[in-house]
Design an enzyme around this catalytic site. Structure first.
Site, PDB file in Angstrom:
ATOM      1  N   GLU A  53      -2.965  -4.980  12.136  1.00  0.00           N
ATOM      2  CA  GLU A  53      -4.421  -5.008  11.905  1.00  0.00           C
ATOM      3  C   GLU A  53      -5.186  -5.539  13.114  1.00  0.00           C
ATOM      4  O   GLU A  53      -6.267  -5.043  13.437  1.00  0.00           O
ATOM      5  CB  GLU A  53      -4.756  -5.850  10.667  1.00  0.00           C
ATOM      6  CG  GLU A  53      -4.421  -5.165   9.353  1.00  0.00           C
ATOM      7  CD  GLU A  53      -2.959  -5.245   8.989  1.00  0.00           C
ATOM      8  OE1 GLU A  53      -2.240  -6.085   9.568  1.00  0.00           O
ATOM      9  OE2 GLU A  53      -2.506  -4.462   8.130  1.00  0.00           O
ATOM     10  N   HIS A 121      -4.061  -6.672  -3.251  1.00  0.00           N
ATOM     11  CA  HIS A 121      -4.762  -5.384  -3.172  1.00  0.00           C
ATOM     12  C   HIS A 121      -5.970  -5.367  -4.087  1.00  0.00           C
ATOM     13  O   HIS A 121      -6.352  -4.321  -4.605  1.00  0.00           O
ATOM     14  CB  HIS A 121      -3.819  -4.236  -3.553  1.00  0.00           C
ATOM     15  CG  HIS A 121      -2.575  -4.184  -2.736  1.00  0.00           C
ATOM     16  ND1 HIS A 121      -1.485  -4.958  -3.010  1.00  0.00           N
ATOM     17  CD2 HIS A 121      -2.254  -3.457  -1.632  1.00  0.00           C
ATOM     18  CE1 HIS A 121      -0.535  -4.714  -2.116  1.00  0.00           C
ATOM     19  NE2 HIS A 121      -0.975  -3.815  -1.271  1.00  0.00           N
TER      20      HIS A 121
END
Lengths: 352, 336
Positions: A53, A121
């Protein structure tokens, strides 16, 4: 009508063709998957990045510096936290260099609950992101707004955080995106990749897609009302609209505002509505402590105190370290239709 | 656009440097040293809040600036620098007074309008990306400019520099990974200036690798460790590494051993450290021995720069501070 994932894909296609987007990238964003939520299937500038990321945000900054126009994806916002200092850096680049550099880059990331995503999530990112100055932050609640906000994002000179409410990515819109076919099955046939081998597949993009742009900083009234104002965005917005519709039968008239842009945001729209109704409820699903809605409550108190008939309220996610997998745990952690209905009813009934 | 190739690359690298170039390098090294000493003095006199810079790195940093393809946009070299590179900026053509203005955080500070620390340059006209205080973030950003350059064609390259301590950060690993992806190897010169310290922490207690450049091997990245305190070696090795990246469009990892003559920053006192190699002293001894310059010439040069910096500092002292209302400027890019 297109769903939000399809709308995002069509906007990115338009942006590649007409707005100079050069790189759409991130983990699994390119072929064969086209994004874990299928938002980037069939696009021509997509590529798969390493599972990194910080590398993704850094590369987007570098591409933007060198004259490219990147749209980077962080697969789930839960994983964007380890890039926070890079986000801060992207946000301060124009300011710290006294306008010498600017970063025309878009970061897209799915946010929030609704897919039983458990601890990693399901998180929200609106409170954190609106804390980082120098970015523009948007979150659509309909496919058409997703399309229009993304078109605007791809024309921006500044970094834009495009938050995608993952619970709404598969919900079909009620409004047609300019240029999409009338028949939703026809649209699917044109732009949804088939299951299985996709190596030979190419999308057929609707020819008439337009540069329909939703300006940043403009919310919209999705339901007019006179007794109280509900301000929301993302997953909780349609729930607020539904709750208002249900309560109308009981004689409660709630005005519902979709904020759409979190920064800059449409204070004038909120202000006018609250001055009309005298009551306001802010609804989102990020954790309630140091929540973006708290900023809106503070501003309401400071600027609209004498217009108020009741204290402004915030309905947000519980202050928990995560969201559990079990249906009951997720439902109890973030606002649901019943919570919103109850909150509106309670606020409507409060007397000075 | 076709890729230009240098002929006899290796013999060029080892060729002795022309007298004119040696004099030019020396001039910029002295100018840089005097600038940094003036900045330290300004800090100690209360004309700034913080000093950090690179006395001890002049031989390497000046050479880098002289070798860069200078300009704006992907046809030219991008530099993702760290905060010890005034020598590189001076070699690119910047005037020292800009650094003094940044130290005094005046409204005239050309790099940040009084907002950022000393040594935190930003020069879009030379493709110098903004220097940031969090160390090593530049390693994550640099592959982005290199990607655009690879696609653009031509021989422009991306150069990223950082310190040895910061290579412990994940961004350094990101840079190695992203620069050497088989799907798209990048024209990027990855530089680590190794002064063997992270503020007060010695590298030997923290780094198991024999050489930082060895980390390139795992990624198939050509790499080398050089003596960055030797101006001639620094220049020739940089020239060779840059020629490789320019023509092959692949990454190169260069580790340069350098000194840290005034410690980490004002946080550690910014006093002269006597037991480090002084690249300027060594270079001057060599130039004198080889008959390139006399001691008198070199002393005169230093005196001239000392007077020039003192005059500039006096000028800067009287310049206005930023208007408080200016905080609202440039939060977002404006139409230009």
């Amino acid at each position: 009508m297109a769903n939000m994932a399809q709308a995002i894909r069509m906007a990115l296609h338009y942006a590649e063709e007409h707005l100079g987007v050069t790189d759409i990238f991130g983990e699994d964003v390119g072929a064969p998957l086209g994004g874990v939520f299928t938002c980037t299937q069939g696009l021509k500038t997509t590529w798969n990045s390493p599972l990194d990321e910080r590398g993704i945000i850094g590369a987007a900054m570098g591409i933007a510096m060198a004259g490219g126009r990147p749209v980077a994806e962080i697969q789930f916002c839960d994983y964007v936290y380890n890039t926070i200092d890079l986000l801060k850096l992207a946000g301060n680049t124009s300011w710290s260099t006294f306008g010498d550099w600017n970063l025309p880059m878009v970061v897209r990331t799915p946010v929030g609950s609704g897919i039983r995503g458990s601890i990693y999530h399901s998180h929200s990112f609106d409170a954190t992101m609106t804390h980082i100055a120098g970015w523009k932050v948007v979150m659509p609640s309909t496919p058409l707004d997703a399309y229009g906000l993304l078109i605007t994002a791809c024309q921006e000179k500044n970094p834009v955080m495009f938050l995608e409410p993952k619970a709404l990515l598969r919900v079909k819109g009620e409004e047609r995106i300019p240029g999409e076919p009338d028949d939703e099955r026809a649209l699917s046939k044109l732009i949804d990749a088939p299951l299985g081998d996709r190596s030979q597949w190419k999308p057929q993009w609707p020819a008439g897609l337009e540069a329909y742009a939703v300006p940043f900083g403009k919310g919209k009234i999705v339901r007019e009302g006179t007794q109280l104002t509900v301000v929301s965005y993302g997953r909780t917005l349609p729930l607020c609209a539904k709750a208002a519709e249900t309560l109308a039968a009981d004689g409660i008239s709630a005005e519902v505002i979709d904020l759409r842009s979190l920064w800059p945001y449409d204070w004038e729209l909120i202000k006018a509505s609250v001055q009309k109704t005298g009551r306001v409820l802010f609804v989102n699903e990020d954790t309630e402590v140091t929540n973006f809605g708290e900023h809106l409550v503070r501003r309401t108190v400071e600027e609209l105190f004498y217009s108020l008939l009741a204290p402004p309220r915030l309905l947000a996610g519980k202050f928990l370290p995560g969201i559990g997998l079990a249906d009951a745990l997720e439902m109890a952690s973030v606002p649901q239709l019943g919570d919103i209905t109850t909150a509106i009813r309670s606020l409507a009934g409060e007397q000075p | 656009m076709s890729r230009p190739r240098l002929i006899k690359e290796s013999s060029e690298a080892s060729a002795p440097l022309e007298r004119e170039l040696l004099v030019r390098i020396h001039d910029l090294m002295v100018k840089t040293r005097v600038l940094e000493e003036r900045l330290i003095q300004m800090y100690k006199q209360g004309h700034g809040y913080f000093w950090i810079g690179g006395p001890g790195e002049e031989a390497f940093n000046v050479s880098l600036g002289l070798l860069m393809k200078k300009g704006q946009g992907p046809d030219f070299d991008y530099l993702h620098a760290h905060y010890r590179q005034s020598g590189t900026l001076l070699a690119l053509g910047e005037e020292p007074i800009g650094s003094l203005r940044q130290m005094k955080n005046t409204a005239t500070d050309p790099y940040s309008g009084g907002r950022n620390f000393a040594g935190h340059y930003s020069a879009r006209k030379y493709n110098v990306a903004p220097v940031s205080s969090p160390i090593e973030v530049q390693y994550a950003i640099a592959p982005g400019t290199a990607m655009v350059q690879k696609r653009h064609g031509g021989d422009g390259i991306t150069i990223v520099t950082g310190g040895d301590a910061g290579t412990a950060e994940g961004d350094f690993a990101s840079c190695l990974v992203w620069s050497s992806r088989p799907a798209n190897p990048l024209p990027i010169l990855i530089i680590v200036t190794n002064n063997k310290w992270g503020i007060s922490t010695a590298a030997e207690g923290q780094h198991g690798e024999q050489r930082i450049s060895d980390r390139g091997k795992a990624f198939g990245i050509r790499s080398k460790t050089i003596n960055g305190n030797d101006a001639v070696e620094a220049y020739t090795e940089l020239r060779e590494a840059m020629a490789y990246v320019r023509t092959e469009r692949k990454p190169f990892l260069l580790e340069a051993n350098v000194s840290r003559l005034y410690g980490h920053s004002s946080a550690s006192g910014a006093n002269y450290v006597g037991n480090e190699v002084d690249c300027l002293k060594d270079f001057e001894a060599k130039l004198e021995k080889d008959g390139v310059l006399t001691r008198e010439q070199m002393d005169a040069l230093r005196n001239n720069y000392t007077e020039e910096m003192a005059a500039a500092a006096r000028l800067v002292r009287d310049e206005p501070q930023p208007d408080p209302e200016s905080i609202w400027k440039h939060i977002y890019a404006e139409d230009k």
